[in-house]
Every structure is written in C-alpha cells, then in structure tokens.
Scaffold this active site. Structure first.
Site, short mmCIF file in Angstrom:
data_model
loop_
_atom_site.label_atom_id
_atom_site.label_comp_id
_atom_site.label_asym_id
_atom_site.label_seq_id
_atom_site.Cartn_x
_atom_site.Cartn_y
_atom_site.Cartn_z
CG PHE A 113 36.91 0.31 29.53
CD1 PHE A 113 37.26 -0.66 28.62
CD2 PHE A 113 37.33 1.62 29.30
CE1 PHE A 113 38.01 -0.36 27.50
CE2 PHE A 113 38.08 1.94 28.17
CZ PHE A 113 38.43 0.95 27.26
CD GLN A 229 40.83 10.62 31.47
OE1 GLN A 229 40.60 10.27 30.33
NE2 GLN A 229 40.01 10.35 32.49
CG HIS A 231 45.10 6.76 29.24
ND1 HIS A 231 45.77 5.59 29.48
CD2 HIS A 231 43.88 6.41 28.78
CE1 HIS A 231 44.99 4.57 29.15
NE2 HIS A 231 43.84 5.04 28.72
NE ARG A 275 40.85 6.15 30.92
CZ ARG A 275 40.43 6.36 29.68
NH1 ARG A 275 40.26 7.58 29.23
NH2 ARG A 275 40.17 5.34 28.89
CG HIS A 342 43.77 10.08 27.07
ND1 HIS A 342 44.12 9.63 25.81
CD2 HIS A 342 42.58 9.50 27.35
CE1 HIS A 342 43.17 8.81 25.37
NE2 HIS A 342 42.23 8.73 26.28
NE ARG A 377 37.38 10.73 28.09
CZ ARG A 377 37.85 9.62 27.51
NH1 ARG A 377 37.09 8.54 27.45
NH2 ARG A 377 39.05 9.59 27.01
C1 LIG Z 1 44.38 7.59 21.55
C2 LIG Z 1 42.99 7.83 22.06
C3 LIG Z 1 42.17 6.75 22.38
C4 LIG Z 1 40.88 6.97 22.85
N1 LIG Z 1 40.10 5.89 23.17
C5 LIG Z 1 38.83 6.08 23.60
C6 LIG Z 1 37.98 4.98 23.89
O1 LIG Z 1 38.37 3.83 23.78
N2 LIG Z 1 36.73 5.22 24.29
C7 LIG Z 1 36.25 6.49 24.42
O2 LIG Z 1 35.08 6.64 24.77
N3 LIG Z 1 37.02 7.55 24.12
C8 LIG Z 1 38.30 7.39 23.73
N4 LIG Z 1 39.09 8.48 23.43
C9 LIG Z 1 38.51 9.81 23.44
C10 LIG Z 1 37.68 10.04 22.20
O3 LIG Z 1 38.28 9.40 21.11
C11 LIG Z 1 37.57 11.50 21.82
O4 LIG Z 1 37.27 12.26 22.92
C12 LIG Z 1 36.45 11.68 20.81
O5 LIG Z 1 36.65 10.83 19.73
C13 LIG Z 1 36.35 13.10 20.33
O6 LIG Z 1 35.45 13.15 19.23
P1 LIG Z 1 34.96 14.49 18.61
O7 LIG Z 1 33.97 14.14 17.57
O8 LIG Z 1 34.54 15.40 19.69
O9 LIG Z 1 36.26 15.14 17.97
P2 LIG Z 1 37.32 14.63 16.88
O10 LIG Z 1 37.12 13.24 16.49
O11 LIG Z 1 38.64 15.04 17.41
O12 LIG Z 1 36.96 15.49 15.62
C14 LIG Z 1 37.23 16.85 15.52
C15 LIG Z 1 36.83 17.31 14.15
O13 LIG Z 1 36.89 18.72 14.08
C16 LIG Z 1 37.56 19.11 12.94
N5 LIG Z 1 38.17 20.41 13.18
C17 LIG Z 1 38.94 20.78 14.22
N6 LIG Z 1 39.31 22.06 14.09
C18 LIG Z 1 38.76 22.52 12.95
C19 LIG Z 1 38.79 23.74 12.26
N7 LIG Z 1 39.48 24.79 12.70
N8 LIG Z 1 38.11 23.85 11.09
C20 LIG Z 1 37.42 22.80 10.60
N9 LIG Z 1 37.37 21.61 11.22
C21 LIG Z 1 38.02 21.48 12.38
C22 LIG Z 1 38.55 18.02 12.67
O14 LIG Z 1 38.92 17.99 11.33
C23 LIG Z 1 37.73 16.80 13.04
O15 LIG Z 1 36.92 16.42 11.96
C24 LIG Z 1 40.40 8.27 22.99
C25 LIG Z 1 41.22 9.35 22.65
C26 LIG Z 1 42.52 9.13 22.23
C27 LIG Z 1 43.40 10.31 21.99
#
Ligand SMILES: Cc1cc2nc3c(=O)[nH]c(=O)nc-3n(C[C@H](O)[C@H](O)[C@H](O)COP(=O)(O)OP(=O)(O)OC[C@H]3O[C@@H](n4cnc5c(N)ncnc54)[C@H](O)[C@@H]3O)c2cc1C
Ligand code: SF4
Ligand code: SF4
Ligand code: FES
Lengths: 564, 374
Positions: A113, A229, A231, A275, A342, A377
C-alpha cells in the site's frame, strides 16, 4: 429516559468496536446509528488494514512510515500505540471471523500500500471494510443481550450538565419521529467523517460531519481541520473510489503522453508514494496540459499490467465499479481517474484514550483527531485507527462510568431540539432548497479547499460559507410528516456540514505553509520553525470560531525532509 | 443528457390514503442510476420522497427496490437498462421490495423479516478450540470461497421475490441461508454439523427452497444464494448424512448425469431420473403430479414429443472433458465467483487448461453467471 453507562453514537467500525469493548467490562451499553449499522460508511473501505504481523516486519517501521506520511504533524505517542497494538487487533478480528485472504501456507496474506516500506496490509479481496463491518455486526448480534441497539435513530445534540460535562444525547427515532433524551455516564462519538462538505467525494451521502459539528457546538475543540485528503484515484465522473489496492497490485498511472509520470515526482516509490504526493503529481500533470479524457481533467490508471486472474480474485469490486459505473473493463483497458476528496484527517481532539477535553465525551474513528494521521493519512491506516481507538475509548469510557453515579439529566435539550425541528417544518417556501445550498457548498469547497489552495481562494470560500449559513436558516422542506422524514434530517445535516466547512476553511487560512494535504501555492514550503503545531478550532460560545494551537508530540522521530 | 420518466410508488402511512403512483421526469445521462433519478426528483421537486440510500455504489445495501417489477439495487440499475425493461409507455416503475411490510414510499421494514431471519441462523463464528495465538491456518481457497457469501450486503433483494417465502413466510430464506454457508464453508467454524442439523430439521430450513433461481437473478453481488443452499444440502447429505426431506439432492444428481449423457439438458429424462429411473415405482405418482410441467414444457416448445422419446443429443467432447477434469479431482471443489475464470490458469498441465478454455464459452464464468453479475 433510557440510561446507560456508555452511550455510543455511530455504528461504523469505531462505534461497534467501542461497544464490544465497553460491554466486555460489564458496563451497560447502547449504540445508536442513523442508518442500520451495516450501512455505515466503513462498509465502503476496500483496500485493507495495516499491521506489522509479518515476523520480519516491525511496528516501529509502521510507526515511522505513518509519521513520515503525516508530514510529521502526527502525534508520535498515539502513533506508537496504534502501530504496536495493530497485530493483536488484527488477530482478534481474525478470531472473530474475518475471512482474511491467505497465502499458500494458509497464513494471512499481505499486500503493498502507498507510503509503506513493506507489504503490511491485510485484506479480504477488495471488500475489507465490508467484511470487517459485517463480522463486527455478527458480534453485536451475538452479544445482543448486553448491547442495546438503536438502529435508525438520528442524534440531534449532545446533552451537557450544569457542570459542563457531557451526560447524554438527544435522538430522533427516524421511523416514528419520536424524540428522546438518553442519559449516560460516558458518551462516545463515533459518527464518522464529513466528506459531503465536498462535491464530488468518495464518501457516502450519510457522511455529513454530524458528530464533528455536535461536539463543536457543545464546546469541544476540533483539531487539524485543514487537513483534507484527496485520494489519487477516484472516478472522474462521480467521485467513486478505485482502491489504492490497485496500485498496490502494480497498476500504473499514465499521462496523455503515455508517460509513467510518477518517475518525476517520487522516483523510488513511484505510484505508491503517499497520497498527497501522488494527488499533487496528478493535479500538476493536469494543470500543465497532460491530462486525458474529454476535458483533459483525468489521468489513466492502467490495471491491465496486473495479471487478470489476480485482478479478478483480489480487485473484484473495482472490476465491477469499472464495468457498472464507468463502462470500462479494467482488465483490458485503462480507466480515467482524478484526485478526489476522500478523508478528513482532522476532527474532535482526543487524547490517546479517546477522551476529549469535554469531560464525559469521548470520540473515535474518522470523527476524531488523536492525531495519528497528522497532515496526511496513509492508506489502510484508517480502519486500524477506528478499531484501535474505538476499542480504547470503549474501555476507558466504561472504566470511567463504572466508577461514578448516573447523572441526573434534564429534558431542556430535548425541548430545544423539538423546537428546532418544529421551526424547520414551519418555514415558508420562500427560502432556497436544502439540496441547492448543499450543492453550492460542495462545489465551493472542492474548488477552493482542494489539492492546491491560496489565500484569495480560501477567503472567497469563507465568504460563501458564511452566506450559505445565513441562507440555510430559511431553507424549507417539503415533508411535514413524522414517519421517516428524511427531508428534515437533511436540513439538520446541512447545518452540520456548514459548521464543518467553516472550521476547515478557517484552519486552512490560518496555516501559512505547505504540509501534508495542505498545499498553499502562496506558501509552498513546509515551515517547521513556525508551523510544526496543531491548529485547534473551538466555538467557545460565540458564532465565529476561535483558533488556538497545540504542541505536536514527538518521541523518537525528528522531522526530516520528506521524499518518496 | 436524456429525459427519463420515473413512476414511483408512494405510500404515506400518516395520511390514511392508499398507495399511489407519482410520476417525475428527470434529466440524466443514460448510464446514470435509477437512484440518481429518484434523488434528482427528490432534490429538485419533492423532498418528501422516501428512499433509503447512502453509498451510491452498490456496497451499503440500503437501496433495495423493485424496478419494473424486478428486485435489485436502485443505485446499481442504469436508467437506460431500466428503460429497456419498462412497459410500452416507456415509464420506469419503481416500487418497494416485496415480502416485507412497507413503512413509507420505497422504505420497507427489513427488521421484521430480513434481520429476524439472519438472527435465526446463529450468525456468528463459533471458533474451533483451541484458539491459536496467531491466525487460524486455513487454505487459501477456503477463504476465497466463503468470501462469495461474505460479499452479501444484506440488501434484501433476494428476499423480496423468493418464491418459497411467498408461500411459506417462515422460510429462513436466501440471504440467511447464504449467511449460513459463510460459516459452514468456513474451516474455522466448529459447529458445521449442528448448524446443518438445525436447519435441516427445521421444515422452513435448507430443504424448503424450491430452486426457482429468483434469488440468483436478484442478487446484485453475485452471492447466488440458491447455489449456497445447494452446497449446504450437499454437505449435509454427503458429510453428515442428514436426511433430505424434499428429494432435492437426487434431483441435482439427475441434472448432472443428464448433462453428462446428453451434453445439454434433456428434460424428459430429468424427472424420472430424479426418482430412480422411468420405471421406478416411486416415479409414477410423482410423474403424474408433475404432468402440468411437462405439458407446459411441450407447449413452450422446450421439448417435442419426439425429443422426449429419442435421445438426439450426444455429449460433445468439450462437455465430456469438463466432466473428466472435475471428476478427476481428488477433493470436491465448488465453483465460486472469486475463483471464476481462473480454473484454466490453475490447471496443472496445458492440455487440461486448453480443454477447459475450449469448453467454456467466452465471458461465462463456470458458475454460470455471466462473468460477473455483481
Ligand atoms: C470509498 C472509501 C474507501 C476506503 N478504504 C479504506 C481502506 O481500504 N482502508 C482504510 O483504512 N480506510 C479506508 N477508508 C476510510 C475508512 O473507511 C473510514 O475512515 C472509516 O471506515 C470510518 O469509520 P467510522 O467508524 O469512524 O465511521 P463510519 O463508518 O462512517 O460510521 C459512522 C456512523 O455514525 C453514524 N452516524 C453519523 N451521524 C449520526 C447521527 N447524527 N446520529 C446517529 N448516528 C450517526 C452512522 O450511521 C454510522 O453508523 C475508505 C473510505 C472510503 C470513503
Ligand atoms: S431459489 Fe430458493 S431461496 Fe432462492 S428465491 Fe427461489 S425459493 Fe427462494
Ligand atoms: S444475497 Fe444478494 S440479494 Fe440477497 S441480501 Fe445478500 S446481496 Fe442482497
Ligand atoms: S445506495 Fe448503497 S447500495 Fe445503493
């Protein structure tokens, strides 16, 4: 009023991991999410998760790569923790059931990566985030007796006590429109990123910065907000992500002259430089007229150099995205990509246990800023961040909760939020549409707060955001009902996005240097003497944010020039 | 840009009024999705249109709907394709999924049906003891194999139109059974036999599927739930001697033998073969019972009376060679999406590889799905 030791807002990877960790201590736990947990945006993560699990690898090497990737803005104590704890965390996931790809010996396989000095990324085809998220949800179903799930509940505010501590949250059950206060000894924000402030973005429609804005409104400081960031490989048309795994498997980037231009910018790491470096290289090629595609705003990503069998096995989602959303068979021809918004490195400022300066409030995942990502990141470090700091904040929030009494919580905030919603529903049709304001915001941010920035552009972005904030106050909604009123939630999310955008622009204006994802054409050099520090933004009661600074924690690694 | 007419099924539970159709014209590139069409209508005209969505990229599983009567993801259906399958009036119809109660507009109650069934199948890994210090050592293929069912995004499209579920709402259903395979196919799981016994003895379990193929057709991620169900049955029967209640396995063997013999499916033999040959006494009542099927087949000209009696087809060499390759294997291998198209690459000697290439029509993966349907 429902009352819990630990209340978790958000059920992505960070939130679910926090819930499992908190429940393990015996604390009572509730987890709220505005969408069903498996719809959380973590599901979209494709490429993988970093951990130095190869016996020949070393967590210190992972830490160094992360620090260098962060352009030395990351806090090294937090980075050390993340990288040291990574292997055990990945093993925990494997034991919980994640179907990690294996090598011929049956051990976990690792892929290359960007920004990493060795192969260090564990993966499940290119559905890693989905596999992790669904397996964690399997665990939530397993522990359904000790973790209460509130699925499709939208949190509108954090509740603060008279003493200024965070003691709960107000939420709306989307299905019925019922509003409720939840009281809690500790609250963990895990509500993800704010990608929708930009248009286009790789982020899902639900990534509207709710948690960042709610914490900011409650008085918690935000940090590193200027670090956005871009991407290097997103589909030109709609911003969909082509995972870095593609370059990890050996794909090339080509300009209109068929040149592998990364030779000029990162002769050693080539396509697998950090990136920010790759995105800037692409943007430079495009600006200098060597872009491809109808408007010359793209770059070719050539995956045909990867053996077809390998592509089908390890990059299947990308094959499908190419076919379904761009009409291209990536195993046979190059696909046109460009840098696209991203990830937000900044967020609610926390310590290494996830605690924010606001007593009782924790934060983990993309909503938080520990800061392990600093100015930029590394790919596959975010999933790791969500899990490590999700777990740590779950444990610490529970520990704190178990040692205290349940606070008494008033329904004042509930009343205010009910009024706020009633006010939105009552707005006359004279204002602008929510979607219109959102669109103007997104295109503005993408124009002025993108890969290259300068004072004049950021100033205009600031003015536009301030104007949109005014306009949002009269934005009207069509849906006046209680059941599944997504329209009114959209209006609330718009306010969150505007708060996030304002803090992003102000921090970007403030940082008068180029570091990581922030590249100021008017200040093109990194300036450690003045700017090796975090910018904090807080509301402090007023309408206009106030800025302050905090130290970067340096342990073993002194800042040095950054080349790839 | 092109104009598309969308007819959205609306239902407002608070109004007391019956569901109705709501028509909107949207202006988008033809390769844009039906979801983008709905969102354009919602953003520009009527903010009260209810639809779950988030990723826009067929990964979050929110936007399951029916387009022109067929279940799928709104974000994964191109407008031009939807237009092609629309009625003569050229209006694309979008409705909520079936088999689940409607909450509002396109939003259905997945908790009441889908998630309840998922919870029914003990949906978590029961890890083998002792738990190793590092990762479980398991074969590369096994992990790729379960990744196909891991690829399920729980969108409910398969549940929407499952024929068995329409008849028997208690049927565990395609998605939950595909989830079951995710554990039964996982060598790290310690409860394969209990899981299969549980779902074999439940009369709404693995033997309650009628092989209607609807779930395979509906699934946007190539999970092919019916195939996973067949594999559960095969493992239940072969490895754990669990009794098949509905004769499904013999029916499957009949298919395989029939194709080996004839090269293509010779339908007249199929039913009697499933019951042990034309003159097996058990076959008689079943044959009579299934007479309408044979008659329909005749009517649809799938079969002529002559064909039904004679055997005009001989298995071509390619088909024979496939059988030789597959049956020559030491272990049972199952076709799988993520391993598709790679059999030839894996073949130990070039001759076998050539045979496979020759027998495989271009672009069609061995699992029968066209390359990828996901
Ligand atoms: C397309 C894509 C590919 C990626 N690929 C990678 C990768 O390969 N490797 C890597 O390390 N990272 C990757 N990332 C980054 C990574 O996926 C995210 O940063 C990470 O998953 C965020 O997780 P989280 O648990 O913080 O938030 P999220 O998974 O976004 O969860 C947020 C949660 O909060 C809840 N929520 C939000 N607002 C409210 C509200 N007002 N009331 C109640 N609930 C709420 C939502 O319902 C959800 O359950 C990628 C990101 C994208 C966009
Ligand atoms: S094949 Fe079986 S599980 Fe699939 S839709 Fe038909 S009856 Fe349901
Ligand atoms: S099996 Fe396919 S159609 Fe069914 S829920 Fe899973 S992804 Fe959706
Ligand atoms: S919006 Fe996520 S699957 Fe369609």
């Amino acid at each position: 009023m429902p009352a819990y030791d630990v209340l978790i807002i958000g059920a992505g990877l960070a939130g679910q991991r926090a819930a499992l960790a908190a429940a393990k201590t015996g604390a009572t736990v509730a987890i709220l999410s505005k969408v069903h947990p498996v719809r959380s945006h973590s599901v979209a993560a494709a490429g993988g998760i970093n951990a130095a699990i190869n016996p020949l690898d070393d967590w210190r090497s992972h830490a160094y790569d992360t620090i260098k990737g962060s352009d030395f803005l990351g806090d090294q104590d937090a980075i050390e923790i993340m990288c040291r704890e990574a292997p055990a965390e990945v093993m925990w996931l494997e034991h919980a059931g994640v179907t990690f790809h294996r090598n011929e010996k049956g051990e976990m396989d690792l892929r290359a990566f960007g920004g990493a000095s060795t192969k260090r990324t564990a993966y499940v085809a290119d559905i890693t985030g989905q596999a992790l998220l669904h397996v964690l949800y399997e665990q939530l179903m397993k522990y359904h007796e000790v973790i209460d799930r509130f699925e499709e509940w939208f949190v509108t505010s954090l509740i603060k006590s008279d003493e200024g501590e965070c003691v709960g949250a107000v939420a709306r059950e989307i299905r019925s429109g019922k509003m409720e206060s939840f009281s809690a000894k500790s609250v963990i924000l895990a509500s993800g990123g704010a990608g929708q402030c930009f248009q286009p973005t790789t982020n899902a429609l639900i990534c509207t910065g709710d948690g960042i804005a709610q914490a900011y409104q409650a008085g918690a400081p935000l940090m590193d907000m200027e670090m956005i960031q871009y991407h290097p490989t997103t589909l030109a048309e709609n911003g969909f992500l082509i995972t870095e795994g593609a370059r990890g498997e050996g794909a090339h980037l080509l300009n209109s002259e068929g040149e592998r231009f990364m030779e000029k910018y990162a002769p050693n790491k080539m396509e697998l430089a950090s990136r920010d470096v790759v995105s800037r290289a692409e943007q430079t090629e495009i600006l200098e007229g060597r872009g491809v595609g109808p408007d010359k705003q793209g770059i070719y990503l050539d995956i045909t150099v990867v053996p077809r069998k390998r592509t089908l096995e390890a990059l299947r989602e990308i094959v499908n995205i190419g076919k379904d959303f761009a009409g291209v068979d990536i195993t046979r021809e190059p696909i046109i990509i460009q840098p696209g918004m991203h990830y937000i490195m900044g967020g609610v400022k926390t310590d290494i246990n996830g605690a924010t300066p606001l007593e009782g409030l924790y934060a983990a995942g993309e909503v938080a800023c520990v800061s392990v990502h600093g100015g930029n990141r590394l790919g596959a470090n975010s999933l790791l961040d969500t899990l490590i700091f999700g777990r740590r904040s779950g444990e610490h929030a529970a520990e704190r909760a178990l040692a205290m009494k349940m606070p008494t919580v008033s329904d004042d905030q509930l009343g205010k939020d009910r009024e706020m919603i009633a006010e939105i529903l009552a707005r006359p049709k004279t204002g602008r549409r929510v979607s219109e304001i959102k669109h103007e915001l997104g295109t503005t941010m993408n124009r002025y707060a993108a890969v290259y920035r300068d004072e004049a552009g950021l100033q205009s972005a600031h003015e536009i955001v301030r104007r949109l904030k005014e306009e949002a106050k009269t934005a009207y909604v069509d849906d006046k009902g209680a059941v599944f009123n997504q329209d009114v939630l959209g209006a609330i999310e718009l306010d969150y996005m505007l708060d996030c955008s304002e803090t992003i622009v102000m921090a970007a204006l403030e940082r008068k240097e180029s570091r990581g994802a922030q590249f100021r054409t008017d200040f093109p050099e990194r300036n450690d003497a003045e700017w090796l520090k975090h910018i904090n933004v807080s509301r402090n009661g007023g309408d206009v944010p106030t800025l302050s600074y905090s130290e970067v924690t340096i342990t073993d690694w002194q800042p040095e020039a950054r080349t790839y | 840009m092109a104009e598309f007419k969308l007819k959205i099924r609306r239902y407002d539970p608070e109004s007391g009024a019956a569901p109705y159709w709501d028509e909107h014209t949207v202006d988008l590139e033809p390769h844009r999705s039906v979801l983008e069409g709905i969102l354009q209508a919602r953003n520009e005209k009527d903010g009260s249109i209810g639809v779950r969505c988030s990723c826009r990229a067929a990964i979050c599983g929110s936007c399951g709907v029916r387009v022109n009567g067929k279940p799928g993801l709104a974000c994964h259906t191109h407008l031009d394709d939807a237009l092609a399958s629309a009625g003569e009036d050229g209006v694309i119809e979008v409705e909520p999924m079936g088999n689940m109660p409607i909450i509002k507009d396109l939003i259905v109650d997945m908790d009441a049906v889908h998630w309840k069934k998922i919870q029914r199948v003990t949906p978590w890994l029961i890890g083998k003891e002792p738990v190793p210090e590092r990762e479980y050592i398991v074969s590369r293929e096994s992990m790729i194999d379960v990744t196909q069912s891991m690829a399920c995004i729980q969108c409910g499209a398969c549940v929407s139109d499952c024929l068995s579920m329409e008849v028997d709402p208690l049927f565990v259903g395609p998605a939950a059974l595909a989830k079951t395979y995710r554990f039964v196919g996982d060598p790290r799981d310690a409860a394969h036999e209990q899981r299969l016994k549980d779902l074999g003895e439940d009369k709404h379990g693995i033997y309650d599927c009628t092989h209607c193929f609807k779930c395979i057709e509906a699934c946007p991620k190539g999970v092919a739930p019916m195939n996973q169900i067949m594999r559960l049955r095969r493992i239940a029967g072969n490895d754990f001697h669990i009794k098949d209640r509905n004769n499904g396995e013999r029916h499957e063997m009949a298919f395989v033998n029939n194709i080996e013999k004839n090269g293509i499916l010779h339908e007249a033999d199929l039913l009697p073969d499933s019951y042990g040959g034309k003159f097996h006494p058990r076959a008689v009542p079943e044959l009579i019972a299934s007479l309408p099927i044979v008659v329909t087949a005749l009517l649809r000209r799938k079969m002529t009376p002559g064909k039904a009696l004679l055997h005009p087809h001989k298995a071509p060499d390619g088909v024979k060679r496939i059988f030789e390759v597959v049956e020559g294997r030491e272990e049972r291998t199952e076709f799988n999406l993520y391993i598709s198209g790679t059999d030839a690459d894996n073949a130990p000697n070039p001759e076998v590889a050539e045979a496979i290439e020759a027998a495989e029509p271009a672009g069609v993966a061995p699992d029968g799905s066209e390359g990828s349907s996901a």
